[in-house]
Design an enzyme around this catalytic site. Sequence first.
Site, mmCIF file in Angstrom:
data_model
loop_
_atom_site.group_PDB
_atom_site.id
_atom_site.type_symbol
_atom_site.label_atom_id
_atom_site.label_comp_id
_atom_site.label_asym_id
_atom_site.label_seq_id
_atom_site.Cartn_x
_atom_site.Cartn_y
_atom_site.Cartn_z
ATOM 1 C CG ASP A 1 -2.459 0.263 8.798
ATOM 2 O OD1 ASP A 1 -3.269 1.210 8.770
ATOM 3 O OD2 ASP A 1 -2.599 -0.773 8.131
ATOM 4 N NE ARG B 1 -27.736 10.143 9.031
ATOM 5 C CZ ARG B 1 -28.921 9.978 9.585
ATOM 6 N NH1 ARG B 1 -29.082 9.044 10.517
ATOM 7 N NH2 ARG B 1 -29.951 10.729 9.241
ATOM 8 C CD GLU C 1 -17.875 12.728 22.310
ATOM 9 O OE1 GLU C 1 -17.475 13.846 22.734
ATOM 10 O OE2 GLU C 1 -17.888 12.443 21.107
ATOM 11 N N GLY D 1 0.826 -1.204 0.000
ATOM 12 C CA GLY D 1 0.000 0.000 0.000
ATOM 13 C C GLY D 1 0.860 1.255 0.000
ATOM 14 C CB THR E 1 2.546 0.864 6.375
ATOM 15 O OG1 THR E 1 1.205 0.592 6.794
ATOM 16 C CG2 THR E 1 3.483 0.614 7.548
ATOM 17 N NE ARG F 1 -5.366 -6.840 7.497
ATOM 18 C CZ ARG F 1 -4.560 -6.225 6.640
ATOM 19 N NH1 ARG F 1 -5.042 -5.310 5.828
ATOM 20 N NH2 ARG F 1 -3.274 -6.514 6.572
ATOM 21 C CD GLU G 1 -9.037 -1.309 7.935
ATOM 22 O OE1 GLU G 1 -9.834 -1.632 7.054
ATOM 23 O OE2 GLU G 1 -7.898 -0.870 7.706
ATOM 24 C CG MET H 1 -7.414 2.645 6.418
ATOM 25 S SD MET H 1 -6.221 2.835 5.076
ATOM 26 C CE MET H 1 -7.291 2.587 3.656
ATOM 27 C CG HIS I 1 -8.217 3.288 -0.136
ATOM 28 N ND1 HIS I 1 -9.303 2.461 0.065
ATOM 29 C CD2 HIS I 1 -7.145 2.474 -0.274
ATOM 30 C CE1 HIS I 1 -8.904 1.201 0.033
ATOM 31 N NE2 HIS I 1 -7.610 1.179 -0.171
ATOM 32 N NE ARG J 1 -1.319 -5.296 -2.142
ATOM 33 C CZ ARG J 1 -1.024 -4.911 -0.911
ATOM 34 N NH1 ARG J 1 0.048 -5.378 -0.304
ATOM 35 N NH2 ARG J 1 -1.800 -4.058 -0.266
ATOM 36 N NE ARG K 1 -15.826 16.617 18.175
ATOM 37 C CZ ARG K 1 -16.247 15.704 19.043
ATOM 38 N NH1 ARG K 1 -17.444 15.851 19.616
ATOM 39 N NH2 ARG K 1 -15.518 14.668 19.352
ATOM 40 C CG ASP L 1 1.008 -2.445 10.623
ATOM 41 O OD1 ASP L 1 1.870 -1.840 9.947
ATOM 42 O OD2 ASP L 1 0.140 -3.178 10.119
ATOM 43 C CE LYS M 1 -18.970 14.546 26.383
ATOM 44 N NZ LYS M 1 -17.885 13.557 26.160
ATOM 45 C CG ASP N 1 3.481 -6.961 7.273
ATOM 46 O OD1 ASP N 1 3.036 -6.559 6.184
ATOM 47 O OD2 ASP N 1 2.758 -7.407 8.175
ATOM 48 N NE ARG O 1 -3.487 2.283 1.928
ATOM 49 C CZ ARG O 1 -3.522 1.157 1.241
ATOM 50 N NH1 ARG O 1 -3.476 1.206 -0.086
ATOM 51 N NH2 ARG O 1 -3.625 -0.010 1.843
#
Length: 328
Positions: free
Chosen positions: A132, A252, A192, A15, A130, A176, A227, A174, A258, A76, A159, A134, A218, A107, A261
């Site tokens: 994320d 809502r 909140e 990504g 990335t 995962r 996600e 994002m 994306h 990929r 908001r 991670d 509130k 990774d 990103r």
Amino acid sequence: MSKKIKKIGVFTSGGDSPGMNAAIRSVVRTCAFHNVECVGIYRGYEGMIEGDFKAMNARSVKDIINKGGTVLKSARSKTFRTAEGRKEAYKQLTNANIDALVAIGGDGTFTGAMVFNQEFGFPVMGIPGTIDNDIFGTSHTLGYDTALNTVVEAIDKIRDTASSHNRLFFVEVMGRDAGHIALNVGIGAGAEEILIPEEDLGLDRLLESLRRSKQSGKSSSIVVVAEGDKIGKNVFELKDYVEENMIEYDVRVSVLGHMQRGGSPSCFDRVLASRMGVKAVESLFEGKTNYMVGLLSDKIALTPLDKAVKGKSEINMELLRVSDIMTT
């Protein structure tokens, strides 16, 4: 400087993330500074197998430091996962007289580089790109800081609508397998409640938290959901559950997707990419290989690729505690 390395190939894979172009620029210009040739490999491992190479110099990378995405494209590659595919990639690199690689990605990218190094002894260095965040061995991956700012700006706008209509918004971000984005933007945007994969809040506790918010006066609420959160099958299931049990809320869902990103990288990501690119190239000159360049305690450091791939990026427990206090 090692005399063995005369030409370095650089590529992006997996990504895309803001800061990849800044890292490409840094690798190319560091090579130019040391009078070493640099080759851009297009479309990651797929382009490596097809020999989709282009010589790059200091002028090739002008005006890209501020651009999101990756000028080298990303793809990929199922073929690279096969021994035959990696053998063809090695043949293409050898034919082009490329002596070492700088791989920018996550990774999956690092796993491919690690296997390639093990099979052919080909020098490789990784730069983590990335949003994320991670990857083990670095406090920040390229694009993470930019993504945080993008998401906070989006939530601030959501908001405004939530407040105007007395609504509850579930905002999915994002993440995962890791809740770094959700946790940080949740605190930064004053959410909140924050739902992340690392902490199973549970549906009952979520309802209890929302009821407390309602009782405290509130009239609108923002819940940030990673996600990969494990409470519901997806964010829309969470919406349905809350509507069934708290009819006073108009609920809502906003899935940012994306857009997280994209965008021009932040100053932090541009500087980090520049530092990482220099370190990656100069480490190859020093004879180092099979490492990832990372940021630890604000210093650029090397982590073996296998540890970067196998290690787990831990959530900041202090931030978890801060989020609990802030959502009171």
